[in-house]
Structure formats: C-alpha cells, structure tokens
Motif scaffolding. Structure first.
Motif, PDB file in Angstrom:
ATOM      1  N   UNK A 111     -34.946 -64.937 -22.307  1.00  0.00           N
ATOM      2  CA  UNK A 111     -34.949 -63.540 -22.729  1.00  0.00           C
ATOM      3  C   UNK A 111     -35.340 -63.346 -24.187  1.00  0.00           C
ATOM      4  N   UNK A 112     -35.802 -64.406 -24.863  1.00  0.00           N
ATOM      5  CA  UNK A 112     -36.250 -64.274 -26.259  1.00  0.00           C
ATOM      6  C   UNK A 112     -37.708 -63.817 -26.305  1.00  0.00           C
ATOM      7  N   UNK A 113     -38.105 -63.260 -27.438  1.00  0.00           N
ATOM      8  CA  UNK A 113     -39.511 -62.917 -27.633  1.00  0.00           C
ATOM      9  C   UNK A 113     -40.310 -64.202 -27.861  1.00  0.00           C
ATOM     10  N   UNK A 114     -41.522 -64.308 -27.292  1.00  0.00           N
ATOM     11  CA  UNK A 114     -42.292 -65.547 -27.458  1.00  0.00           C
ATOM     12  C   UNK A 114     -42.739 -65.760 -28.903  1.00  0.00           C
ATOM     13  N   UNK A 115     -43.109 -67.005 -29.174  1.00  0.00           N
ATOM     14  CA  UNK A 115     -43.715 -67.344 -30.467  1.00  0.00           C
ATOM     15  C   UNK A 115     -45.027 -66.563 -30.610  1.00  0.00           C
ATOM     16  N   UNK A 116     -45.359 -66.157 -31.824  1.00  0.00           N
ATOM     17  CA  UNK A 116     -46.622 -65.421 -32.076  1.00  0.00           C
ATOM     18  C   UNK A 116     -47.787 -66.433 -32.130  1.00  0.00           C
ATOM     19  N   UNK A 117     -48.042 -67.039 -30.965  1.00  0.00           N
ATOM     20  CA  UNK A 117     -49.007 -68.154 -30.904  1.00  0.00           C
ATOM     21  C   UNK A 117     -50.398 -67.716 -31.362  1.00  0.00           C
ATOM     22  N   UNK A 118     -50.808 -66.562 -30.847  1.00  0.00           N
ATOM     23  CA  UNK A 118     -52.171 -66.093 -31.155  1.00  0.00           C
ATOM     24  C   UNK A 118     -52.326 -65.838 -32.661  1.00  0.00           C
ATOM     25  N   UNK A 119     -51.302 -65.281 -33.284  1.00  0.00           N
ATOM     26  CA  UNK A 119     -51.390 -65.005 -34.727  1.00  0.00           C
ATOM     27  C   UNK A 119     -51.449 -66.312 -35.522  1.00  0.00           C
ATOM     28  N   UNK A 120     -50.661 -67.302 -35.091  1.00  0.00           N
ATOM     29  CA  UNK A 120     -50.717 -68.599 -35.780  1.00  0.00           C
ATOM     30  C   UNK A 120     -52.127 -69.171 -35.620  1.00  0.00           C
ATOM     31  N   UNK A 121     -52.681 -69.009 -34.419  1.00  0.00           N
ATOM     32  CA  UNK A 121     -54.022 -69.548 -34.157  1.00  0.00           C
ATOM     33  C   UNK A 121     -55.067 -68.942 -35.101  1.00  0.00           C
TER      34      UNK A 121
END
Ligand SMILES: Cc1cc2nc3c(=O)[nH]c(=O)nc-3n(C[C@H](O)[C@H](O)[C@H](O)COP(=O)(O)OP(=O)(O)OC[C@H]3O[C@@H](n4cnc5c(N)ncnc54)[C@H](O)[C@@H]3O)c2cc1C
Ligand code: SF4
Length: 502
Positions: A111-121
């Motif tokens: 139920x947590x918000x995902x990591x901001x993977x795209x922004x890190x990318x």
C-alpha cells in the motif's frame, strides 16, 4: 547495501511542474530538473528487494535497484553506465514512459507509493549529458556486413545503434525531412524538447550510422535496390495508420481532422521557429489548422488526445472538451480487476490536463453538426455504455441523453489501425495481419528472408519503451543472421506481452 528504511523515512515526491500560466505561454518542457538532493532522497526509497518486480514491469529489463542505489550514494558515472547497459535512450523514456515499472514496484504491495523510478531515470540520463556529453562508443573493426534500417523512430534508432556498435555498416532511411519518428513531429516539445533527439543522433552519427532523411523507401528507393545494397533490412516504419470514423454524419465537414494532422502541423511550426524561420500551422495541402480562438473538441482519451490538449492551449484555444467513450476510471487500483504488479486501469491525468479543458466520459459522437456552410459548428454527443461481447465492442447510446457541444475544430485521436499499407510491403513480399501489424517469426524475420521488423510496425501502436526493447532484440537477431561474433542483448521476444493477470 541499500537503506532498508528509506521508504519509511521519505514519502514519494516529484519536482514541482512549471506553473501553468507560465508554461502555456511557451513550448518548453513542463518539468524542471528535480535537483540532486531530492533525487537522492527518492532513490533512497528503493529497498533493493530480493525479487524486484520492476524488472518485469520494464520491457527493457532496466536494472532499476542497481541505479537507484548508485544515485543514493552519489555514484553518478556508474549509474549512467548501468542505465545505458539496457536502454539506448533513457532521456526519452525518462521523460515519456508511463512507467509500468512503477506499477510493479514492490512498495505497492504494502500500500506504499512506488519509487519515482522514471524521475530517477531521467536525472541519470541528464547527468550523462552534464558530465561530459553523450560520448560515442569506440567503433569496432568493421564486419563488412551492411544493414538498412527503414524508419528513424525509437525502434529504428535503437537497432541502428546496437548494430553499429557491433561493427556493421548501418544506414537509416527516413521519409520525413527530419529524424526521430513520432518523437520528432508527433510528440510536442512541451513533453520532449528536440535537442534530446539531436544529441543522440550526433552520437549515432559519430558511431558510424549513416542517415538518409527525405527518402521514402518503396517510392524513392525500391526494395530491390535496398536489398542489392544491404545484407539485411530492418523495418521499423511505425503504426501510423490513423483510425477514422467515416460513418459518423458530418465527418467530411471543414474543421474535422485527424489529431496527427494537427500535432504534426503544430510541431513543425515550433521546429521552424527554433531555426528562426516563420511558418504557419497548415496541412500538407496548405489548409490552416490552428486552435487559436476556437472551441476545440478532442475525441479520444490517450497520449495523442492529451498532446492535442496541450497544443490547443498553447495555441490559444477559446475552450477545449476532451471526449472519452469509456466511463471515468477509478483514482486507485482495483485489486480484484488488476492485481499488483499488473498495469492498472486508473484515471491517468497528464500535465496537459492541469492546463484546462473539460473531460467528458462515457459519451460518443452522433454527428458533426454543419454551420450551413460546410464548416463544423458543434458535435452532437450521447451518453453511452460500452460492453465487450465475444471480443467485440458494443456501444449503446442512452435514449434522450443527446446534447451539443460547440466546436470549430474537432480532432480525432481515436487510435491507430496498424502500419500503413505502402508500396514497400508488396515489394518485399511482407503482408499486414488482421490488426494492420506485421508479424514476426521468433527470430524477428517478417516472412521474407533477411527482412526483420520491430517496434510499432510489429506490435501495433504502443510505447517508446517497447519500441526500444524491440529494436534492441531485433538488432540481436540481425546480428546472428549476419554471422556476427557473440550475441547482442535481446530484452524481449516477439511474443512478449505486458504483465497481465489473465
Ligand atoms: C501523439 C503521440 C504521443 C505519444 N506519446 C507517447 C508518450 O508520451 N510515451 C510513450 O511511451 N509513447 C508515446 N507514443 C507512442 C510512441 O511514440 C510510439 O510507440 C513510438 O514512437 C514507436 O516507435 P517506432 O520506432 O516503432 O515508430 P515511429 O516512431 O512511428 O517511427 C516510424 C518512422 O518510420 C518512418 N517510415 C515509415 N515508412 C517509411 C518508408 N517507407 N521509408 C522511410 N521511412 C518510413 C516514419 O516516417 C516514421 O518516422 C505517442 C504516440 C503518439 C502518436
Ligand atoms: S523505461 Fe519505463 S518501464 Fe523501464 S524503468 Fe524507465 S520508466 Fe520504468
């Protein structure tokens, strides 16, 4: 060892977008950079879990936990290297990918918000440029084999780069006057400024890729000539056959256009302005197509429709309605319908939706209404229900629900029907299937010896991340066909589908 408590200490945060009143006055990208402090904090939220499902969500198999941890610890050069090992163009995906990896992030299980993977990318991709530019990789000894790539979208360019780096002589043919496929004249600058494409093209050119823009293969060069000149041909011609609605009364009125006609005209004006040339937004036949001062109705709910919305506001539309056939999706994942880690059906709002306009769900156009001179003045819509019966879509209008919406400009963004029927296909002996796409065998060949296919042309209208993944995989198959030494990475096979529950 990653920080095991990062996701407990930090909430998901993204950089603030540029303010709406400012950004609709120009065509520049909507997101400013996040800055090192924010992005290191966000990368710290990655748990580096034992089985990172984000890998399965990303068709490229990007090594997400590895580069998250490198960003967390400030290892930017190693992060750049790790990202480029699986993705030729992270500056495109980091800006434009809808991030199926984030839907599959293990944090979502609890139920947590995902990591901001795209922004890190995208921050890693931009760091690569800031830290010394996109240096060309050393060119290996030539293999003496030559490949023609037809189409310069992300699939064609990814394949070209992989093959050139393996020592093959690669020529990319593109019928447009400029390279980049849909990224060049389809996707507006406020999502992707074109300097990112130009920078990559310079890298590819320095790695030995030859470009021939303004060449329509099958017309300006025949398939026979192409095959005589090259040992293999890779088709990456996209899926640009726009779906239409010829049966709707009033479709032939002035002011009713395919969305792509509007986007391409608008993007060409921006491109010309960047080069100091004045230009008008016109169709190829010279008909003006500009939203300034107009009531605009956009039909469709996807990327193309959202791009038309952003363009219309920047051109100074008087008002915009965006119509969707389907009901408004829920704000959050319905776990019964789309369990984690699949891609959920949820309401997706693009930055363009913050800029104005009204979204109208569960409606269908019944008629484009004539103003008496052959110009559209309104669309007549009805509320509808949509059902799937035996795989077919049944749309039923609710009696008495009809109403008119004023419209001077109507844009059809109702999808694509596969790759265009064009002389090249018949010349090569390659056929379109029932979906308008071109089938690939497991070795990516398209039914004619030495002719390969990748990207939207094979998959149907899809995403940049899939185009790059297919371009890389098809390049690996071409390399094997040409007897190249070793193997190239192949992140997907032609049958690969997105993660699904059923
Ligand atoms: C308006 C719009 C917005 C989008 N936004 C997003 C987004 O935000 N995120 C995302 O992930 N995806 C997005 N997409 C989808 C994405 O752009 C495509 O999936 C991707 O570009 C497909 O890449 P491709 O290389 O297969 O084909 P394309 O990018 O379509 O390139 C194909 C190229 O082949 C050329 N060509 C065709 N025939 C010939 C010929 N005979 N000779 C020479 N050249 C030829 C065409 O001119 C074209 O340039 C969007 C699509 C559209 C239409
Ligand atoms: S390419 Fe798309 S799916 Fe892959 S890591 Fe980047 S944002 Fe996620």
């Amino acid at each position: 060892m990653p920080d095991p408590n990062g996701f407990l200490r930090y909430d998901r945060r993204l950089p603030a977008r540029r303010p709406v009143p400012v950004r609709i006055m120009d065509w520049r990208e909507v997101y400013p950079p996040a800055g090192e402090e924010l992005i290191r904090e966000q990368a710290t939220r990655c748990m580096d879990c034992g089985i990172p499902f984000c890998h399965d969500g990303c068709p490229l198999g990007n090594r997400i936990p590895d580069w998250n941890d490198l960003v967390r610890t400030g290892g930017w050069d190693a992060a750049v290297e790790s990202l480029h090992a699986t993705n030729n163009f992270p500056e495109f995906t980091g800006r434009l990918c809808p991030a199926p990896c984030e839907a599959a992030c293990v944090l979502g299980l609890g139920g947590q918000q995902p990591v901001t993977i795209k922004q890190v990318e995208v921050e890693i991709a931009d760091a690569a440029v800031a830290r010394g530019g996109l240096r060309p990789q050393p060119v290996p000894a030539p293999t003496g084999r030559s490949v023609a790539v037809v189409g310069s979208g992300p699939a064609g360019l990814a394949a070209a780069q992989q093959l050139a780096r393996a020592g093959h002589a690669v020529t990319v043919y593109e019928r447009d006057d400029a390279l980049g496929g849909l990224l060049r004249y389809g996707i507006p600058d406020f999502k992707l400024e074109k300097r990112h494409i130009d920078r990559r093209l310079a890298q590819l050119a320095a790695e030995g890729v030859r470009f021939r823009a303004g060449v329509n293969v099958g017309v300006d060069v025949t398939a026979e000539e192409l095959r005589a000149e090259h040992d293999a041909v890779l088709l990456a011609c996209g899926a640009l056959q726009g779906r239409d609605t010829p049966e709707t009364p009033g479709r032939a009125l002035r002011g009713v256009h395919q969305a792509m006609a509007h986007l391409v005209a608008a993007n060409r004006v921006v491109a010309a302005a960047g080069e100091g040339r004045p230009a008008l937004a016109t169709l190829p036949d010279g008909t003006p197509i500009d939203a300034a001062g107009k009531h605009v109705v956009i039909i469709g709910g996807g990327d193309t429709a959202a791009d038309c919305l952003g363009v219309a506001h920047r051109q100074g539309a008087a008002g915009v309605h965006q119509l969707d056939l389907y009901p408004e999706p829920p704000a959050d994942r319905d776990a019964a319908r789309d369990p984690w880690p699949t891609w959920p059906w949820v309401l997706r709002s693009y930055p363009a939706h913050e800029e104005g306009g009204e979204r109208v769900f569960a409606v269908a156009v019944q008629e484009f209404v004539d103003d008496g001179t052959g110009q559209v003045r309104a669309v007549r819509i009805a509320e509808v229900t949509v059902e799937k019966v035996d795989g077919r879509r049944i749309v039923t209008a609710l009696p008495g629900s009809e109403r008119e919406i004023p419209a001077d400009l109507v844009l059809l963004a109702i999808g694509f029907e596969g790759t265009e029927e064009q002389p090249l296909l018949a010349q090569l002996g390659v056929a379109r299937n029932g979906r308008g796409a071109v089938d690939a065998r497991p070795d990516w060949q398209a039914g004619a010896d030495g002719v390969f296919v990748a990207g939207d042309m094979h998959r149907g209208a899809s995403l940049i991340v899939w185009a790059i993944a297919e371009g890389r995989a098809a390049a690996a198959a071409v390399h094997a066909y040409l007897g190249g030494v070793g193997t190239l990475p192949a992140p997907v096979d032609p049958a690969r589908q997105p993660l699904a529950a059923r």
